[in-house]
Scaffold this motif. Structure first.
Motif, mmCIF file in Angstrom:
data_model
loop_
_atom_site.group_PDB
_atom_site.id
_atom_site.type_symbol
_atom_site.label_atom_id
_atom_site.label_comp_id
_atom_site.label_asym_id
_atom_site.label_seq_id
_atom_site.Cartn_x
_atom_site.Cartn_y
_atom_site.Cartn_z
ATOM 1 N N TYR A 37 -11.630 -2.234 -4.044
ATOM 2 C CA TYR A 37 -12.485 -1.154 -3.564
ATOM 3 C C TYR A 37 -12.521 -1.057 -2.037
ATOM 4 N N PHE A 38 -11.685 -1.839 -1.377
ATOM 5 C CA PHE A 38 -11.575 -1.823 0.082
ATOM 6 C C PHE A 38 -10.171 -1.371 0.464
ATOM 7 N N GLY A 39 -10.067 -0.395 1.357
ATOM 8 C CA GLY A 39 -8.768 0.002 1.878
ATOM 9 C C GLY A 39 -8.355 -0.942 2.996
ATOM 10 N N ASP A 40 -9.113 -0.917 4.077
ATOM 11 C CA ASP A 40 -8.876 -1.806 5.210
ATOM 12 C C ASP A 40 -9.667 -3.084 4.955
ATOM 13 N N VAL A 41 -8.984 -4.173 4.686
ATOM 14 C CA VAL A 41 -9.640 -5.430 4.301
ATOM 15 C C VAL A 41 -9.897 -6.370 5.480
ATOM 16 N N ARG A 42 -9.526 -5.985 6.678
ATOM 17 C CA ARG A 42 -9.641 -6.891 7.822
ATOM 18 C C ARG A 42 -11.075 -7.355 8.073
ATOM 19 N N GLU A 69 6.438 2.216 -2.465
ATOM 20 C CA GLU A 69 5.321 3.158 -2.453
ATOM 21 C C GLU A 69 4.325 2.878 -1.332
ATOM 22 N N ALA A 70 4.525 1.797 -0.624
ATOM 23 C CA ALA A 70 3.522 1.323 0.330
ATOM 24 C C ALA A 70 3.407 2.166 1.589
ATOM 25 N N GLY A 71 4.463 2.851 1.979
ATOM 26 C CA GLY A 71 4.407 3.622 3.209
ATOM 27 C C GLY A 71 4.195 2.716 4.406
ATOM 28 N N THR A 72 3.547 3.242 5.443
ATOM 29 C CA THR A 72 3.353 2.447 6.659
ATOM 30 C C THR A 72 2.071 1.629 6.641
ATOM 31 N N THR A 73 1.116 1.989 5.780
ATOM 32 C CA THR A 73 -0.168 1.287 5.771
ATOM 33 C C THR A 73 -0.196 0.099 4.817
ATOM 34 N N GLY A 74 0.643 0.111 3.794
ATOM 35 C CA GLY A 74 0.625 -0.955 2.802
ATOM 36 C C GLY A 74 -0.526 -0.831 1.820
ATOM 37 N N VAL A 75 -1.199 0.335 1.823
ATOM 38 C CA VAL A 75 -2.349 0.570 0.956
ATOM 39 C C VAL A 75 -2.245 1.976 0.378
ATOM 40 N N ARG A 76 -2.640 2.112 -0.903
ATOM 41 C CA ARG A 76 -2.680 3.443 -1.515
ATOM 42 C C ARG A 76 -3.939 3.555 -2.359
ATOM 43 N N LEU A 77 -4.691 4.652 -2.204
ATOM 44 C CA LEU A 77 -5.871 4.926 -3.013
ATOM 45 C C LEU A 77 -5.405 5.653 -4.267
ATOM 46 N N ARG A 82 -9.678 3.147 -6.742
ATOM 47 C CA ARG A 82 -9.357 1.762 -6.402
ATOM 48 C C ARG A 82 -8.142 1.778 -5.478
ATOM 49 N N TYR A 83 -8.031 0.756 -4.636
ATOM 50 C CA TYR A 83 -6.891 0.645 -3.731
ATOM 51 C C TYR A 83 -5.862 -0.315 -4.313
ATOM 52 N N GLN A 84 -4.604 0.024 -4.111
ATOM 53 C CA GLN A 84 -3.509 -0.898 -4.405
ATOM 54 C C GLN A 84 -2.994 -1.385 -3.064
ATOM 55 N N HIS A 85 -2.637 -2.680 -2.995
ATOM 56 C CA HIS A 85 -2.185 -3.295 -1.753
ATOM 57 C C HIS A 85 -0.777 -3.847 -1.932
ATOM 58 N N ALA A 86 0.055 -3.665 -0.912
ATOM 59 C CA ALA A 86 1.410 -4.210 -0.944
ATOM 60 C C ALA A 86 1.358 -5.672 -0.541
ATOM 61 N N GLU A 87 2.170 -6.481 -1.199
ATOM 62 C CA GLU A 87 2.252 -7.890 -0.794
ATOM 63 C C GLU A 87 3.314 -8.030 0.273
ATOM 64 N N ALA A 88 3.233 -9.077 1.049
ATOM 65 C CA ALA A 88 4.253 -9.350 2.058
ATOM 66 C C ALA A 88 5.544 -9.704 1.340
ATOM 67 N N PRO A 89 6.682 -9.213 1.807
ATOM 68 C CA PRO A 89 7.940 -9.537 1.154
ATOM 69 C C PRO A 89 8.185 -11.044 1.127
ATOM 70 N N SER A 90 8.592 -11.553 -0.028
ATOM 71 C CA SER A 90 8.808 -12.995 -0.154
ATOM 72 C C SER A 90 10.277 -13.335 -0.393
ATOM 73 N N GLY A 91 11.106 -12.324 -0.539
ATOM 74 C CA GLY A 91 12.521 -12.590 -0.793
ATOM 75 C C GLY A 91 12.849 -12.719 -2.264
ATOM 76 N N ARG A 92 11.827 -12.647 -3.111
ATOM 77 C CA ARG A 92 12.079 -12.677 -4.552
ATOM 78 C C ARG A 92 11.087 -11.752 -5.233
ATOM 79 N N GLU A 93 11.489 -11.189 -6.348
ATOM 80 C CA GLU A 93 10.640 -10.274 -7.091
ATOM 81 C C GLU A 93 9.690 -11.041 -7.996
ATOM 82 N N PRO A 94 8.406 -10.674 -8.014
ATOM 83 C CA PRO A 94 7.484 -11.299 -8.961
ATOM 84 C C PRO A 94 7.788 -10.798 -10.371
#
Length: 109
Positions: A37-42, A69-77, A82-94
């Motif tokens: 429920y938070f867009g900007d989580v900082r 789908e993350a665009g430049t913000t890494g967040v989508r409403l 509800r907000y979806q958040h992009a994870e930091a790239p880890s080099g492998r797919e979950p």
């Protein structure tokens, strides 16, 4: 009341964390189905880290947003509010069956 909680507070989470600065620190903070429920989580994350004891643990869940789908913000409403958040790239797919992320962070110290 079943006597499960020492204390139960109904409040805006960010405001509570700011007002509770002089109160006791926590060893663990869990936000299950809350961060969505938070867009900007900082501000939220800074408040939680400020309230944790050194070495304290912060566990939270988020709905996963694909990098494409993350665009430049890494967040989508999404339409459910509800907000979806992009994870930091880890080099492998979950695993594809996991629609969200469970994240654990530890405060330094």
């Amino acid at each position: 009341a079943r006597g499960v909680y020492d204390e139960l507070v109904e409040a805006d989470l960010e405001a509570y964390l700011e007002q509770a600065r002089s109160g006791p620190k926590f060893e663990v903070v869990v936000c299950a189905d809350t961060v969505v429920y938070f867009g900007d989580v900082r501000r939220l994350f800074a408040g939680v880290m400020d309230r944790l004891v050194p070495g304290g643990i912060f566990v939270f869940t988020v709905e996963r947003l694909a990098h494409a789908e993350a665009g430049t913000t890494g967040v989508r409403l999404i339409r459910q509010g509800r907000y979806q958040h992009a994870e930091a790239p880890s080099g492998r797919e979950p695993p594809k069956a996991v629609p969200g992320l469970i994240v654990t962070a530890r405060r330094a110290g």
